[in-house]
Design a protein around this motif. Structure first.
Motif, short mmCIF file in Angstrom:
data_model
loop_
_atom_site.label_atom_id
_atom_site.label_comp_id
_atom_site.label_asym_id
_atom_site.label_seq_id
_atom_site.Cartn_x
_atom_site.Cartn_y
_atom_site.Cartn_z
N THR A 168 0.83 -1.21 0.00
CA THR A 168 0.00 0.00 0.00
C THR A 168 0.86 1.25 0.00
OG1 THR A 168 -1.78 -1.16 1.17
CG2 THR A 168 -1.80 1.24 1.25
N LEU A 188 -7.47 -10.19 -0.59
CA LEU A 188 -8.27 -8.96 -0.57
C LEU A 188 -9.30 -8.95 -1.69
CD1 LEU A 188 -5.43 -6.35 0.00
CD2 LEU A 188 -6.97 -7.28 1.73
N GLU A 189 -10.46 -8.36 -1.40
CA GLU A 189 -11.47 -8.15 -2.43
C GLU A 189 -11.02 -7.02 -3.35
OE1 GLU A 189 -14.15 -9.92 -2.85
OE2 GLU A 189 -13.96 -11.15 -1.03
N SER A 190 -11.57 -7.01 -4.55
CA SER A 190 -11.18 -5.99 -5.53
C SER A 190 -11.41 -4.58 -5.01
CB SER A 190 -11.97 -6.20 -6.83
OG SER A 190 -11.61 -7.41 -7.45
N ALA A 191 -12.52 -4.38 -4.30
CA ALA A 191 -12.83 -3.05 -3.79
C ALA A 191 -11.76 -2.57 -2.80
CB ALA A 191 -14.20 -3.03 -3.14
N GLU A 192 -11.24 -3.50 -2.01
CA GLU A 192 -10.21 -3.13 -1.04
C GLU A 192 -8.89 -2.81 -1.74
OE1 GLU A 192 -8.25 -2.24 2.50
OE2 GLU A 192 -10.37 -2.28 1.94
N THR A 194 -8.64 -1.55 -4.67
CA THR A 194 -8.87 -0.21 -5.22
C THR A 194 -8.71 0.85 -4.14
OG1 THR A 194 -10.38 -1.10 -6.89
CG2 THR A 194 -10.53 1.26 -6.41
N ARG A 195 -9.25 0.59 -2.96
CA ARG A 195 -9.15 1.55 -1.86
C ARG A 195 -7.69 1.78 -1.47
NH1 ARG A 195 -8.63 2.34 3.38
NH2 ARG A 195 -8.01 0.19 3.78
N ARG A 196 -6.87 0.77 -1.66
CA ARG A 196 -5.46 0.89 -1.30
C ARG A 196 -4.62 1.52 -2.40
NH1 ARG A 196 -3.99 -4.31 2.62
NH2 ARG A 196 -5.98 -4.26 3.78
#
Length: 355
Positions: A168, A188-192, A194-196
């Motif tokens: 990250t 990790l899920e894709s959304a996480e 992306t968040r990182r």
């Protein structure tokens, strides 16, 4: 929950003084140090009384007999926790610890800033061919500057394998340099992801699209030799490989072959199968390999931070509080029961035993 007097034990491998200082003046914790290369009897005399073992993560510096194995656990029945000195825990048999009711903690994230900085040092050194220029300046005269001309990383695509604490931070630095950032992480899920700060992709897509591939994943049975000859072949021609993760995740012979063939432009390697690598290692013979000695996380700031976090987590555990970096969370009920038994034993009631 106070637990009378508990014994924290470590080897005499160097650790930042912040670790020992954290236990000074406490009435409920005693810190013991055993000689890793001295008489085994002296070490066992200390370890067999331990409630917490601060175990070095340096697999090639700690003698194997002091790894936290099933055999060591059997000889240390009072042991409640094994704490790794680093983010990795190659020296700890987590499954055996879990079976014995022993909590395992690491210090993940404590050296993230240092590792991320060195990742970019390696990346820039290879991309700009700084190391090649340095070496040639020391051994020859008359070469043209264009013969060591490199590339900017601005506008390039960075592929991060494992976007945890370090990954990250690397993603944030990459965006500051104007890079596109891809990442893959099975945890990790894709959304996480992306968040990182990265675009989630599969490993194959990451290898095919990235100008720089950087490893930041843990070493475990699922990642050993993950980056093999086939993976290097799937990378873009002229791309760069960087690893500050763990030795064994990439195949060193396959990397040497990919560099020798010209398929890869260069590599930055901080971690090795054997540390340090032998002087005749093929990767050390190449000017387009920036080699370091597992030092990405070795800075004064990082080592002090890791030692401080380790001591804090140990004190949390001994107080019955669940620490933030518990590697085997399924052990928590058994650990709590054994911690209570240790408290009763300290009050002279009943002995504590492994689960």
């Amino acid at each position: 929950m106070a637990v009378n007097v508990m014994r924290v034990v470590r080897s005499d491998l160097w650790i930042d003084p912040a670790f020992d200082q954290s236990f000074q003046g406490r009435q409920d914790v005693v810190l013991d140090v055993f000689p890793r290369n001295g008489p085994a009897e002296a070490a066992w005399a200390v370890l067999e009384r331990a409630h917490v073992y601060q175990c070095s993560a340096a697999k090639d510096e700690l003698p194997r007999q002091w790894f936290a194995t099933e055999q060591l656990l059997q000889r240390c029945p009072q042991l409640l926790c094994v704490s790794s000195t680093g983010a990795g825990y190659d020296t700890i048999d987590v499954a055996a610890c879990t079976k014995a009711g022993v909590a395992v903690v690491n210090q993940a994230g404590g050296n993230a800033a240092s590792v991320a900085e060195q990742t970019f040092g390696l990346m820039l050194g290879v991309s700009r061919r700084m190391l090649e220029c340095d070496r040639r300046l020391r051994r020859e005269q008359g070469f043209g500057r264009e013969s060591v001309m490199g590339h900017e990383i601005r506008g390039k695509t960075l592929g991060i394998v494992g976007i945890g604490h370090v990954g990250t931070r690397v993603a944030a630095l990459a965006r500051a340099f104007g890079m596109e950032v891809l990442a893959t992480d099975p945890l990790l899920e894709s959304a996480e992801i992306t968040r990182r700060g990265a675009s989630p992709v599969t490993l194959d897509e990451l290898l095919a699209r990235s100008d720089v591939v950087s490893l930041h994943c843990p070493r475990d049975p699922t990642t050993l030799r993950m980056i093999d000859a086939g993976a290097f072949a799937r990378m873009k021609r002229g791309s760069i490989f960087i690893t500050t993760a763990r030795g064994g995740i990439h195949d060193e012979a396959a990397l040497a072959a990919a560099l020798a063939s010209g398929h890869l432009a260069g590599a930055g390697v901080d971690v090795w199968d054997k540390e340090p690598p032998p002087l005749d290692h093929p990767l050390l013979q190449r000017d387009n390999v920036f080699a370091t000695f597992h030092t990405a996380g070795v800075t004064h700031e990082a080592r002090r931070n890791m030692a401080t976090i380790a001591a804090q987590q140990i004190l949390q555990l001994l107080a019955g509080e669940r620490p933030p970096r518990l590697i085997n969370p399924q052990v928590w009920p058994a650990f709590r029961a054994r911690l209570l038994a240790a408290a009763r034993q300290g009050r002279g009631q009943e002995p504590v035993a492994a689960a």
